[in-house]
Design a protein around this motif. Structure first.
Motif, PDB file in Angstrom:
ATOM      1  N   MET A 102     -50.826  33.033 -42.685  1.00  0.00           N
ATOM      2  CA  MET A 102     -50.067  34.134 -42.166  1.00  0.00           C
ATOM      3  C   MET A 102     -50.821  34.726 -40.984  1.00  0.00           C
ATOM      4  SD  MET A 102     -49.174  37.878 -43.858  1.00  0.00           S
ATOM      5  CE  MET A 102     -49.773  37.349 -45.387  1.00  0.00           C
ATOM      6  N   GLU A 103     -50.122  34.960 -39.930  1.00  0.00           N
ATOM      7  CA  GLU A 103     -50.705  35.561 -38.737  1.00  0.00           C
ATOM      8  C   GLU A 103     -50.651  37.075 -38.860  1.00  0.00           C
ATOM      9  OE1 GLU A 103     -49.757  35.895 -33.976  1.00  0.00           O
ATOM     10  OE2 GLU A 103     -48.728  34.410 -35.190  1.00  0.00           O
ATOM     11  N   ILE A 104     -51.747  37.730 -38.566  1.00  0.00           N
ATOM     12  CA  ILE A 104     -51.793  39.186 -38.602  1.00  0.00           C
ATOM     13  C   ILE A 104     -51.643  39.683 -37.183  1.00  0.00           C
ATOM     14  CG2 ILE A 104     -53.201  41.188 -39.144  1.00  0.00           C
ATOM     15  CD1 ILE A 104     -54.519  39.504 -41.318  1.00  0.00           C
ATOM     16  N   LYS A 105     -50.661  40.536 -36.972  1.00  0.00           N
ATOM     17  CA  LYS A 105     -50.397  41.069 -35.644  1.00  0.00           C
ATOM     18  C   LYS A 105     -50.835  42.525 -35.586  1.00  0.00           C
ATOM     19  CE  LYS A 105     -46.434  38.084 -35.053  1.00  0.00           C
ATOM     20  NZ  LYS A 105     -45.009  37.989 -34.850  1.00  0.00           N
ATOM     21  N   ALA A 106     -51.358  42.920 -34.462  1.00  0.00           N
ATOM     22  CA  ALA A 106     -51.766  44.306 -34.279  1.00  0.00           C
ATOM     23  C   ALA A 106     -50.529  45.179 -34.153  1.00  0.00           C
ATOM     24  CB  ALA A 106     -52.631  44.434 -33.025  1.00  0.00           C
ATOM     25  N   GLY A 107     -50.572  46.321 -34.787  1.00  0.00           N
ATOM     26  CA  GLY A 107     -49.479  47.273 -34.709  1.00  0.00           C
ATOM     27  C   GLY A 107     -49.853  48.420 -33.798  1.00  0.00           C
ATOM     28  N   SER A 108     -49.240  49.537 -34.027  1.00  0.00           N
ATOM     29  CA  SER A 108     -49.532  50.718 -33.236  1.00  0.00           C
ATOM     30  C   SER A 108     -50.889  51.288 -33.636  1.00  0.00           C
ATOM     31  CB  SER A 108     -48.447  51.772 -33.470  1.00  0.00           C
ATOM     32  OG  SER A 108     -48.547  52.264 -34.799  1.00  0.00           O
ATOM     33  N   TYR A 109     -51.348  52.228 -32.864  1.00  0.00           N
ATOM     34  CA  TYR A 109     -52.615  52.879 -33.183  1.00  0.00           C
ATOM     35  C   TYR A 109     -52.560  53.503 -34.572  1.00  0.00           C
ATOM     36  CZ  TYR A 109     -56.321  56.322 -33.216  1.00  0.00           C
ATOM     37  OH  TYR A 109     -57.413  57.070 -33.574  1.00  0.00           O
ATOM     38  N   GLU A 110     -51.434  54.141 -34.922  1.00  0.00           N
ATOM     39  CA  GLU A 110     -51.296  54.780 -36.225  1.00  0.00           C
ATOM     40  C   GLU A 110     -51.366  53.744 -37.355  1.00  0.00           C
ATOM     41  OE1 GLU A 110     -49.057  55.396 -33.713  1.00  0.00           O
ATOM     42  OE2 GLU A 110     -49.783  57.374 -33.148  1.00  0.00           O
ATOM     43  N   ASP A 111     -50.767  52.567 -37.146  1.00  0.00           N
ATOM     44  CA  ASP A 111     -50.806  51.503 -38.150  1.00  0.00           C
ATOM     45  C   ASP A 111     -52.239  51.035 -38.372  1.00  0.00           C
ATOM     46  OD1 ASP A 111     -48.047  51.652 -38.161  1.00  0.00           O
ATOM     47  OD2 ASP A 111     -47.780  49.880 -36.893  1.00  0.00           O
ATOM     48  N   LEU A 112     -52.960  50.844 -37.263  1.00  0.00           N
ATOM     49  CA  LEU A 112     -54.343  50.380 -37.360  1.00  0.00           C
ATOM     50  C   LEU A 112     -55.235  51.441 -37.998  1.00  0.00           C
ATOM     51  CD1 LEU A 112     -54.687  48.614 -33.896  1.00  0.00           C
ATOM     52  CD2 LEU A 112     -54.376  47.552 -36.140  1.00  0.00           C
ATOM     53  N   GLU A 125     -42.325  62.663 -44.503  1.00  0.00           N
ATOM     54  CA  GLU A 125     -41.080  61.914 -44.322  1.00  0.00           C
ATOM     55  C   GLU A 125     -41.159  60.976 -43.125  1.00  0.00           C
ATOM     56  OE1 GLU A 125     -36.310  62.739 -43.897  1.00  0.00           O
ATOM     57  OE2 GLU A 125     -37.582  64.226 -44.886  1.00  0.00           O
ATOM     58  N   GLU A 126     -41.759  61.437 -42.028  1.00  0.00           N
ATOM     59  CA  GLU A 126     -41.915  60.588 -40.845  1.00  0.00           C
ATOM     60  C   GLU A 126     -42.793  59.374 -41.155  1.00  0.00           C
ATOM     61  OE1 GLU A 126     -43.446  63.293 -37.898  1.00  0.00           O
ATOM     62  OE2 GLU A 126     -41.486  64.248 -37.609  1.00  0.00           O
ATOM     63  N   VAL A 127     -43.856  59.580 -41.908  1.00  0.00           N
ATOM     64  CA  VAL A 127     -44.740  58.467 -42.278  1.00  0.00           C
ATOM     65  C   VAL A 127     -43.994  57.482 -43.169  1.00  0.00           C
ATOM     66  CG1 VAL A 127     -46.818  57.865 -43.580  1.00  0.00           C
ATOM     67  CG2 VAL A 127     -46.868  59.782 -41.988  1.00  0.00           C
ATOM     68  N   LEU A 128     -43.206  57.984 -44.105  1.00  0.00           N
ATOM     69  CA  LEU A 128     -42.433  57.097 -44.981  1.00  0.00           C
ATOM     70  C   LEU A 128     -41.423  56.285 -44.180  1.00  0.00           C
ATOM     71  CD1 LEU A 128     -41.687  56.083 -47.823  1.00  0.00           C
ATOM     72  CD2 LEU A 128     -40.011  57.930 -47.903  1.00  0.00           C
ATOM     73  N   VAL A 129     -40.710  56.922 -43.283  1.00  0.00           N
ATOM     74  CA  VAL A 129     -39.730  56.215 -42.454  1.00  0.00           C
ATOM     75  C   VAL A 129     -40.427  55.143 -41.628  1.00  0.00           C
ATOM     76  CG1 VAL A 129     -38.141  56.457 -40.491  1.00  0.00           C
ATOM     77  CG2 VAL A 129     -38.038  58.079 -42.402  1.00  0.00           C
ATOM     78  N   ARG A 130     -41.574  55.485 -41.037  1.00  0.00           N
ATOM     79  CA  ARG A 130     -42.329  54.507 -40.242  1.00  0.00           C
ATOM     80  C   ARG A 130     -42.793  53.340 -41.123  1.00  0.00           C
ATOM     81  NH1 ARG A 130     -45.714  57.815 -37.519  1.00  0.00           N
ATOM     82  NH2 ARG A 130     -47.369  57.657 -39.061  1.00  0.00           N
ATOM     83  N   SER A 131     -43.243  53.633 -42.327  1.00  0.00           N
ATOM     84  CA  SER A 131     -43.681  52.575 -43.246  1.00  0.00           C
ATOM     85  C   SER A 131     -42.524  51.648 -43.591  1.00  0.00           C
ATOM     86  CB  SER A 131     -44.248  53.188 -44.530  1.00  0.00           C
ATOM     87  OG  SER A 131     -45.425  53.900 -44.258  1.00  0.00           O
ATOM     88  N   CYS A 132     -41.357  52.219 -43.862  1.00  0.00           N
ATOM     89  CA  CYS A 132     -40.185  51.387 -44.179  1.00  0.00           C
ATOM     90  C   CYS A 132     -39.801  50.513 -42.993  1.00  0.00           C
ATOM     91  CB  CYS A 132     -39.016  52.270 -44.615  1.00  0.00           C
ATOM     92  SG  CYS A 132     -39.251  53.015 -46.252  1.00  0.00           S
ATOM     93  N   GLU A 133     -39.922  51.045 -41.787  1.00  0.00           N
ATOM     94  CA  GLU A 133     -39.633  50.247 -40.588  1.00  0.00           C
ATOM     95  C   GLU A 133     -40.611  49.086 -40.469  1.00  0.00           C
ATOM     96  OE1 GLU A 133     -39.805  53.170 -37.463  1.00  0.00           O
ATOM     97  OE2 GLU A 133     -37.831  53.986 -37.974  1.00  0.00           O
ATOM     98  N   ILE A 134     -41.885  49.326 -40.763  1.00  0.00           N
ATOM     99  CA  ILE A 134     -42.893  48.267 -40.709  1.00  0.00           C
ATOM    100  C   ILE A 134     -42.582  47.192 -41.748  1.00  0.00           C
ATOM    101  CG2 ILE A 134     -45.330  47.756 -41.171  1.00  0.00           C
ATOM    102  CD1 ILE A 134     -45.923  50.572 -39.937  1.00  0.00           C
TER     103      ILE A 134
END
Length: 112
Positions: free
Chosen positions: A1-11, A95-104
């Motif tokens: 599996m290839e790991i791709k860099a996400g946004s700064y917040e993801d990292l 809620e914003e963090v949860l929405v972002r997590s679901c998008e990821i």
């Protein structure tokens, strides 16, 4: 599996998760037993039809405005697995963090 860099917040979130794991290791010697204990508790709740409220990943069907994605939330666990998925009150940031997590999660599933 290839790991791709996400946004700064993801990292940043990934780094914090790893660091938290390393903080547990000196006290307990490892972290895998916590995961095993949670798996055993979920299995026991299913086998005994305990109707036990516990955190678990479950399919969201409108909770938090999300559908068709598995995310961790408070569930009632019984014979049929996650029998109820509870929606807890969240502040705007949570809620914003949860929405972002679901998008990821959706993006990862779509790509793989």
């Amino acid at each position: 599996m290839e790991i791709k860099a996400g946004s700064y917040e993801d990292l940043k979130a990934a780094k914090e998760t790893v660091e938290t794991g390393w903080q547990i290791v000196p006290g307990k010697g490892s972290t895998e037993f916590g995961v095993a204990a949670c798996g055993a508790a979920i299995t026991r709740a299913i086998l005994r039809d305990e109707k036990r409220a516990m955190p678990c990943s479950a399919l969201l069907t409108g909770q938090y405005g999300q559908e068709g994605v598995f995310a961790s939330t408070l569930c009632v666990i019984g014979r049929d697995g996650a029998e109820e998925v509870w929606q807890l009150p969240l502040n705007q940031e949570e809620e914003e963090v949860l929405v972002r997590s679901c998008e990821i999660i959706r993006r990862f599933v779509k790509e793989h």
